[in-house]
Write a protein that holds these residues in place. Sequence first.
Motif, PDB file in Angstrom:
ATOM      1  N   GLU A  31       0.834  -1.203   0.000  1.00 59.87           N
ATOM      2  CA  GLU A  31       0.000   0.000   0.000  1.00 59.87           C
ATOM      3  C   GLU A  31       0.870   1.255   0.000  1.00 59.87           C
ATOM      4  O   GLU A  31       0.536   2.257  -0.638  1.00 59.87           O
ATOM      5  CB  GLU A  31      -0.925  -0.014   1.224  1.00 59.87           C
ATOM      6  CG  GLU A  31      -2.032  -1.055   1.138  1.00 59.87           C
ATOM      7  CD  GLU A  31      -2.757  -1.255   2.468  1.00 59.87           C
ATOM      8  OE1 GLU A  31      -2.380  -0.557   3.440  1.00 59.87           O
ATOM      9  OE2 GLU A  31      -3.660  -2.100   2.530  1.00 59.87           O
TER      10      GLU A  31
ATOM     11  N   GLN B 112      11.330   6.837 -10.100  1.00 62.23           N
ATOM     12  CA  GLN B 112      10.749   5.574 -10.542  1.00 62.23           C
ATOM     13  C   GLN B 112      11.692   4.410 -10.303  1.00 62.23           C
ATOM     14  O   GLN B 112      11.251   3.305  -9.989  1.00 62.23           O
ATOM     15  CB  GLN B 112      10.362   5.644 -12.025  1.00 62.23           C
ATOM     16  CG  GLN B 112       9.547   4.446 -12.493  1.00 62.23           C
ATOM     17  CD  GLN B 112       8.269   4.255 -11.678  1.00 62.23           C
ATOM     18  OE1 GLN B 112       7.489   5.201 -11.506  1.00 62.23           O
ATOM     19  NE2 GLN B 112       8.056   3.059 -11.152  1.00 62.23           N
TER      20      GLN B 112
ATOM     21  N   LYS C 152       2.208   1.930  -3.393  1.00 64.13           N
ATOM     22  CA  LYS C 152       1.176   2.545  -4.236  1.00 64.13           C
ATOM     23  C   LYS C 152       1.160   4.068  -4.036  1.00 64.13           C
ATOM     24  O   LYS C 152       0.997   4.826  -5.013  1.00 64.13           O
ATOM     25  CB  LYS C 152      -0.187   1.956  -3.861  1.00 64.13           C
ATOM     26  CG  LYS C 152      -1.364   2.496  -4.679  1.00 64.13           C
ATOM     27  CD  LYS C 152      -1.235   2.160  -6.153  1.00 64.13           C
ATOM     28  CE  LYS C 152      -2.523   2.427  -6.926  1.00 64.13           C
ATOM     29  NZ  LYS C 152      -2.996   3.825  -6.817  1.00 64.13           N
ATOM     30  N   LEU C 153       1.354   4.527  -2.820  1.00 61.45           N
ATOM     31  CA  LEU C 153       1.437   5.958  -2.562  1.00 61.45           C
ATOM     32  C   LEU C 153       2.639   6.566  -3.285  1.00 61.45           C
ATOM     33  O   LEU C 153       2.562   7.688  -3.821  1.00 61.45           O
ATOM     34  CB  LEU C 153       1.542   6.224  -1.065  1.00 61.45           C
ATOM     35  CG  LEU C 153       0.350   5.823  -0.192  1.00 61.45           C
ATOM     36  CD1 LEU C 153       0.656   6.098   1.279  1.00 61.45           C
ATOM     37  CD2 LEU C 153      -0.907   6.564  -0.610  1.00 61.45           C
ATOM     38  N   GLN C 154       3.751   5.830  -3.296  1.00 61.04           N
ATOM     39  CA  GLN C 154       4.942   6.307  -4.003  1.00 61.04           C
ATOM     40  C   GLN C 154       4.669   6.441  -5.501  1.00 61.04           C
ATOM     41  O   GLN C 154       5.048   7.438  -6.130  1.00 61.04           O
ATOM     42  CB  GLN C 154       6.111   5.342  -3.767  1.00 61.04           C
ATOM     43  CG  GLN C 154       6.533   5.213  -2.311  1.00 61.04           C
ATOM     44  CD  GLN C 154       7.508   4.065  -2.100  1.00 61.04           C
ATOM     45  OE1 GLN C 154       8.325   3.751  -2.965  1.00 61.04           O
ATOM     46  NE2 GLN C 154       7.423   3.422  -0.939  1.00 61.04           N
ATOM     47  N   GLU C 155       4.020   5.422  -6.065  1.00 61.38           N
ATOM     48  CA  GLU C 155       3.702   5.457  -7.495  1.00 61.38           C
ATOM     49  C   GLU C 155       2.781   6.629  -7.829  1.00 61.38           C
ATOM     50  O   GLU C 155       2.971   7.311  -8.848  1.00 61.38           O
ATOM     51  CB  GLU C 155       3.058   4.136  -7.907  1.00 61.38           C
ATOM     52  CG  GLU C 155       4.004   2.952  -7.846  1.00 61.38           C
ATOM     53  CD  GLU C 155       3.293   1.620  -8.064  1.00 61.38           C
ATOM     54  OE1 GLU C 155       2.048   1.604  -7.912  1.00 61.38           O
ATOM     55  OE2 GLU C 155       3.974   0.620  -8.360  1.00 61.38           O
ATOM     56  N   ASP C 156       1.797   6.878  -6.978  1.00 61.80           N
ATOM     57  CA  ASP C 156       0.862   7.976  -7.206  1.00 61.80           C
ATOM     58  C   ASP C 156       1.583   9.323  -7.166  1.00 61.80           C
ATOM     59  O   ASP C 156       1.317  10.207  -7.997  1.00 61.80           O
ATOM     60  CB  ASP C 156      -0.249   7.957  -6.163  1.00 61.80           C
ATOM     61  CG  ASP C 156      -1.189   6.758  -6.329  1.00 61.80           C
ATOM     62  OD1 ASP C 156      -1.156   6.141  -7.410  1.00 61.80           O
ATOM     63  OD2 ASP C 156      -1.933   6.460  -5.375  1.00 61.80           O
ATOM     64  N   ALA C 157       2.483   9.489  -6.191  1.00 65.54           N
ATOM     65  CA  ALA C 157       3.231  10.751  -6.091  1.00 65.54           C
ATOM     66  C   ALA C 157       4.111  10.953  -7.320  1.00 65.54           C
ATOM     67  O   ALA C 157       4.241  12.066  -7.829  1.00 65.54           O
ATOM     68  CB  ALA C 157       4.075  10.752  -4.821  1.00 65.54           C
ATOM     69  N   ASN C 158       4.709   9.870  -7.799  1.00 69.40           N
ATOM     70  CA  ASN C 158       5.569   9.963  -8.981  1.00 69.40           C
ATOM     71  C   ASN C 158       4.756  10.347 -10.219  1.00 69.40           C
ATOM     72  O   ASN C 158       5.186  11.180 -11.028  1.00 69.40           O
ATOM     73  CB  ASN C 158       6.286   8.639  -9.202  1.00 69.40           C
ATOM     74  CG  ASN C 158       7.408   8.748 -10.222  1.00 69.40           C
ATOM     75  OD1 ASN C 158       8.192   9.693 -10.172  1.00 69.40           O
ATOM     76  ND2 ASN C 158       7.482   7.799 -11.130  1.00 69.40           N
ATOM     77  N   LYS C 159       3.570   9.764 -10.353  1.00 76.41           N
ATOM     78  CA  LYS C 159       2.712  10.083 -11.507  1.00 76.41           C
ATOM     79  C   LYS C 159       2.242  11.535 -11.475  1.00 76.41           C
ATOM     80  O   LYS C 159       2.087  12.168 -12.522  1.00 76.41           O
ATOM     81  CB  LYS C 159       1.510   9.138 -11.532  1.00 76.41           C
ATOM     82  CG  LYS C 159       1.858   7.696 -11.896  1.00 76.41           C
ATOM     83  CD  LYS C 159       0.624   6.798 -11.805  1.00 76.41           C
ATOM     84  CE  LYS C 159       0.986   5.350 -12.111  1.00 76.41           C
ATOM     85  NZ  LYS C 159      -0.180   4.442 -11.955  1.00 76.41           N
ATOM     86  N   ARG C 160       2.015  12.064 -10.270  1.00 71.80           N
ATOM     87  CA  ARG C 160       1.568  13.455 -10.131  1.00 71.80           C
ATOM     88  C   ARG C 160       2.698  14.450 -10.364  1.00 71.80           C
ATOM     89  O   ARG C 160       2.469  15.649 -10.507  1.00 71.80           O
ATOM     90  CB  ARG C 160       1.014  13.708  -8.719  1.00 71.80           C
ATOM     91  CG  ARG C 160      -0.299  13.029  -8.406  1.00 71.80           C
ATOM     92  CD  ARG C 160      -0.911  13.644  -7.152  1.00 71.80           C
ATOM     93  NE  ARG C 160       0.018  13.695  -6.039  1.00 71.80           N
ATOM     94  CZ  ARG C 160       0.178  12.738  -5.140  1.00 71.80           C
ATOM     95  NH1 ARG C 160      -0.525  11.616  -5.250  1.00 71.80           N
ATOM     96  NH2 ARG C 160       1.034  12.875  -4.149  1.00 71.80           N
TER      97      ARG C 160
ATOM     98  N   ASP D 182       4.940  14.939  -8.067  1.00 70.51           N
ATOM     99  CA  ASP D 182       5.190  15.502  -6.735  1.00 70.51           C
ATOM    100  C   ASP D 182       6.556  15.024  -6.255  1.00 70.51           C
ATOM    101  O   ASP D 182       6.670  14.053  -5.501  1.00 70.51           O
ATOM    102  CB  ASP D 182       4.078  15.042  -5.779  1.00 70.51           C
ATOM    103  CG  ASP D 182       4.245  15.616  -4.379  1.00 70.51           C
ATOM    104  OD1 ASP D 182       5.182  16.406  -4.149  1.00 70.51           O
ATOM    105  OD2 ASP D 182       3.436  15.257  -3.496  1.00 70.51           O
TER     106      ASP D 182
END
Length: 297
Positions: A178, A239, A181-189, A191
């Motif tokens: 989980e 990434q 997943k937060l890391q992936e979301d931040a990278n996609k944004r 941030d």
Amino acid sequence: MCFPERRDFVCDSDDPDAQGESCAPGLTFGVAKMHIKGSSGGIAVNSLMAGKKTSAQPVVATAKPAPTGETRIAASRAAVVEIIRAAILDGRLPAGVKLGEGDLASAFSVTRNVVREALSELKLLGFVSQVPNHGAYVSQPTPEEINDVYGARRIIEAGIFTEFAQNCTARDIRTLREHVKLQEDANKRGDHHGLMRLLGEFHLLVAQLNGNAVLAEILERLISRTGLITVLYQESHGQCAVDEHTKLIELLAAGKSEEAAEFLQGHLQDNRSRLTPKRNNVQVNISRIFASKKNAD
């Protein structure tokens, strides 16, 4: 191989619903202090009450004491420490920037003594360097200091990951996934600063799940220092780190302790190799940076 669940902490309680259940480390079940009458000073006795109220021990509401001058100063100091630390980690205060006591005292509407104590605490955390007769500056870690910090992390974390791979639970693995997943979301944004924070938190999370509070505390300080180093010197390779965290979870889930420790050390070495130390001679307007931070207390 990860076990279904660990039962390291078993509640000792009169409550039949609590008996045999795991307790989070550090939690206590209603520790009450009683005083035995008949003695001149009274004897303090700890009693496990399992969070229950009894007729023999009525609960008496007590008002919180008003904050004293010392507690207000401590609160101000803590606020100043956190605000400056956040400004360094999000890049608003670059390496080498002078942190004038007068400018900071004015920006936060606190005394110079509060600022001086806050800067001393930030020095202990590795965020600030203090030069005699010149003042305080945002730290500019040297290549030697960077090598020392990463070397310490490789030694400490290799042991943590080895032990954790042998004892982790399915819930632990879910928690780590989980977090990735937060890391992936931040990278996609895009941030970047949020991602850098999460990448460090992942390693601390493993230490906390492993259950050794002393090692977790030591590692937290080291991660704080590498967080500063990463913000100051690292190009964006987020990434790569996220992918490596995913691989680490796979090794932990499979119980491959030696492989996990070996991969972890390579991961930290890769992080070190991505750094490009440089010297900054940047001037910033302290008042403008902290314009909305008046009255830190």
